[in-house]
Motif scaffolding. Structure first.
Motif, mmCIF file in Angstrom:
data_model
loop_
_atom_site.group_PDB
_atom_site.id
_atom_site.type_symbol
_atom_site.label_atom_id
_atom_site.label_comp_id
_atom_site.label_asym_id
_atom_site.label_seq_id
_atom_site.Cartn_x
_atom_site.Cartn_y
_atom_site.Cartn_z
ATOM 1 N N PRO A 105 0.554 -1.313 0.017
ATOM 2 C CA PRO A 105 0.106 0.154 -0.111
ATOM 3 C C PRO A 105 0.786 1.140 0.075
ATOM 4 O O PRO A 105 0.412 2.372 -0.290
ATOM 5 N N ARG A 106 2.123 1.107 0.392
ATOM 6 C CA ARG A 106 3.156 2.475 0.426
ATOM 7 C C ARG A 106 3.732 2.604 -1.169
ATOM 8 O O ARG A 106 4.400 3.608 -0.866
ATOM 9 N N CYS A 107 3.472 1.461 -1.846
ATOM 10 C CA CYS A 107 3.992 1.892 -3.299
ATOM 11 C C CYS A 107 3.248 3.051 -3.986
ATOM 12 O O CYS A 107 2.293 3.162 -4.090
ATOM 13 N N ILE A 108 4.131 3.603 -4.625
ATOM 14 C CA ILE A 108 3.744 4.942 -5.704
ATOM 15 C C ILE A 108 2.580 4.284 -6.612
ATOM 16 O O ILE A 108 1.832 5.098 -7.018
ATOM 17 N N GLN A 111 -0.910 4.516 -6.031
ATOM 18 C CA GLN A 111 -1.293 6.237 -6.148
ATOM 19 C C GLN A 111 -1.565 6.471 -7.520
ATOM 20 O O GLN A 111 -2.683 7.108 -7.540
ATOM 21 N N GLU A 112 -0.612 6.098 -8.196
ATOM 22 C CA GLU A 112 -0.660 6.757 -9.748
ATOM 23 C C GLU A 112 -1.335 5.855 -10.726
ATOM 24 O O GLU A 112 -1.480 6.281 -11.788
ATOM 25 N N TYR A 133 9.352 -0.759 -8.588
ATOM 26 C CA TYR A 133 9.411 0.626 -7.957
ATOM 27 C C TYR A 133 9.989 0.488 -6.593
ATOM 28 O O TYR A 133 10.503 1.227 -5.972
ATOM 29 N N CYS A 134 9.048 -0.347 -5.679
ATOM 30 C CA CYS A 134 9.290 -0.368 -4.399
ATOM 31 C C CYS A 134 9.892 -1.852 -3.872
ATOM 32 O O CYS A 134 10.243 -1.948 -2.587
ATOM 33 N N PRO B 106 6.728 10.523 0.583
ATOM 34 C CA PRO B 106 6.433 9.316 1.247
ATOM 35 C C PRO B 106 6.040 8.011 0.732
ATOM 36 O O PRO B 106 6.221 7.191 1.394
ATOM 37 N N LYS B 107 5.693 8.029 -0.585
ATOM 38 C CA LYS B 107 5.499 6.879 -1.258
ATOM 39 C C LYS B 107 6.713 6.013 -1.790
ATOM 40 O O LYS B 107 7.502 6.601 -2.601
ATOM 41 N N GLU B 108 6.829 4.717 -1.725
ATOM 42 C CA GLU B 108 7.956 4.137 -2.087
ATOM 43 C C GLU B 108 7.938 3.894 -3.683
ATOM 44 O O GLU B 108 6.887 3.807 -4.348
ATOM 45 N N GLY B 109 9.101 4.126 -4.132
ATOM 46 C CA GLY B 109 9.313 3.999 -5.582
ATOM 47 C C GLY B 109 8.916 5.481 -6.376
ATOM 48 O O GLY B 109 9.222 5.514 -7.749
ATOM 49 N N THR B 110 8.537 6.611 -5.695
ATOM 50 C CA THR B 110 8.365 7.663 -6.345
ATOM 51 C C THR B 110 9.600 8.405 -7.267
ATOM 52 O O THR B 110 9.356 9.049 -8.433
ATOM 53 N N LYS B 112 11.977 6.547 -8.594
ATOM 54 C CA LYS B 112 12.267 5.979 -9.922
ATOM 55 C C LYS B 112 10.892 6.305 -10.811
ATOM 56 O O LYS B 112 11.252 6.226 -11.981
ATOM 57 N N HIS B 130 11.884 2.952 2.070
ATOM 58 C CA HIS B 130 12.539 2.355 0.859
ATOM 59 C C HIS B 130 14.191 2.875 0.832
ATOM 60 O O HIS B 130 14.854 2.191 1.548
#
Lengths: 140, 309
Positions: A105-108, A111-112, A133-134, B106-110, B112, B130
């Motif tokens: 849930p914390r992966c971008i 959100q995108e 990504y994560c 705050p979000k992981e992978g941003t 990238k 991350h």
């Protein structure tokens, strides 16, 4: 015992782990095909005890990555004039794009709403993939 | 070649590239004034979608000391994201104005994701829990400055090893060097996660786990402290029992080698008592300074800035 006749032209996905046939059916979008498709579940198997089996009377271009992800133990036979002309064994693909979604849930990507996320195979034994990504691990 | 590349994770860099950055950082550290104009005319966008005064200041100071300029925000409510713009579109837009993006989110992978769309180098200044690669570079430069090299060192990491991302990055990065040994000092609730230990096992790197800081300190060349947070404990009793075990005091420092260094990613709360600050082995405030120099070196390399003649 239900009998399904041999197909003359098409594809047989055999040795599917019992219970995984419907998942493959869904992921390959077989419900949207106009051709004859048979999904058999819990078929007796000497080797596996029970297995699932899918017969498709169509020369569909199957996404082997999807199959390798869901059940790398399944086999694909291509049938022509009632005879098997090619048999393919599956392995989990090294990378898959656009099939898996990240469960972190914390992966971008959650959100995108990115649809072409690439996942890398990190553990072939457990069929686990890492999000590009994560790095969170996931499986189908 | 680091020119035009992005830095998302410490593992993006080969050992040779790390060495290149360390060498340049040390040159800058010796005569920073020589580098005061090497990035003149260059613009760095620092996009802080969550507050981090320390990291933002470090990057901004680094760019300004190279003669470049900065623009950006430290409050996402003032950015287009507040209007619903996607990260991908923000990256595309900002990539048209600036020469380099520094992003914390705050979000992981941003970072990238931004690097995929920006068309200019992107530096990850922290993406959730991350990666934070420039903290790792800061730590490496600090150790190198005090110890000369990494090989043969015994490195103790103490505190919250379970959730401390800077510690995970540093340990996995140091494990790439020969003959580095680790002591993991933490409460049982906050031990090093399996993925880090698996990586060390696979590389045949030696490590020991203990709950006893006093017993371990005499073996160490480097002690990297981190905060043990009350909220990580289920039982308040357990927290109260353990918290002082992991506070470094002048008394405990008497048990350490005369050339051991103490590091901390900061901010500290109470895990290093203030009576340690005057000890010449306390390297944590110098570490902040090295952070700026290593960021100067990184910015120069990614922008392809020439070294002064």
């Amino acid at each position: 015992m239900v009998n399904v006749s041999k197909i003359k032209e098409g594809i047989v996905i055999d040795h599917i782990r019992a219970g995984h046939g419907y998942k493959i059916f869904q992921q390959l979008g077989l419900d949207r095909l106009d051709d004859v498709v048979v999904l058999m579940r819990n078929v007796d198997s000497e080797k596996m005890g029970r297995k699932d089996l899918i017969k498709i009377e169509s020369n569909l271009d199957i996404n082997l990555d999807v199959l390798g992800l869901i059940d790398p133990g399944a086999t694909i036979s291509y049938i022509k004039d009632g005879e098997r002309v090619k048999k393919v064994s599956l392995t989990p693909p090294e990378t898959v794009t656009g099939i898996l979604t990240c469960r972190n849930p914390r992966c971008i990507t959650n959100q995108e709403h990115i649809t072409d996320i690439k996942f890398h195979l990190v553990d072939a034994a457990t069929n686990q993939y890492a999000c590009e990504y994560c790095d969170a691990r996931t499986r189908l | 070649m680091l020119k035009n590349r992005s830095l998302i994770a410490p593992s993006d860099l080969t050992l040779e590239e790390i060495e290149e950055l360390m060498r340049l950082s040390e040159k800058i550290l010796q005569t920073p004034e020589r580098y005061a104009a090497v990035c003149r005319g260059k613009l760095m966008a620092s996009l802080f979608y969550e507050p981090s005064t320390r990291t933002k200041f470090s990057f901004d100071a680094a760019m300004l000391r190279l003669g470049g300029n900065t623009l950006g925000f430290s409050d996402p409510n003032t950015s287009s994201t507040a209007k619903g713009e996607t990260i991908a579109d923000s990256a595309r837009t900002i990539g048209k104005y600036a020469d380099l993006i520094v992003v914390r989110h705050p979000k992981e992978g941003t970072a990238k994701l931004m690097s995929r769309y920006a068309g200019i180098p992107v530096i990850n200044a922290g993406d959730g829990g991350h990666h934070h690669p420039t903290q790792t570079l800061t730590d490496l430069l600090t150790i190198r400055h005090y110890k000369g090299s990494y090989s043969g060192l015994t490195v103790g990491v103490c505190g919250d090893l379970k959730f401390g991302r800077t510690i995970h990055s540093l340990v996995t990065c140091l494990a790439r060097y020969e003959n580095v040994r680790f002591l993991f000092i933490s409460p049982e609730e906050l031990t090093m996660p399996a993925f880090v230990k698996e990586e060390l096992n696979a590389k045949g790197v030696s490590y020991t786990e203990t709950t006893d800081l006093e017993g371990a300190i005499s073996q160490l060349d480097v002690l990297y402290m981190s905060r043990v947070q009350r909220e990580r404990f289920i039982s308040e009793e357990e927290y109260l029992r353990l918290k002082d075990y992991f506070i470094l005091t002048a008394e405990k420092m008497q048990l350490a080698k005369s050339d051991m260094i103490v590091m901390h990613p900061l901010p500290r709360i109470n895990e290093i008592a203030t009576d340690v600050d005057s000890d010449p082995r306390a390297a944590y405030f110098e570490q902040v300074r090295y952070g700026m120099f290593v960021r100067m070196a990184l910015i120069m390399k990614l922008l392809g800035a020439e070294e002064p003649a």
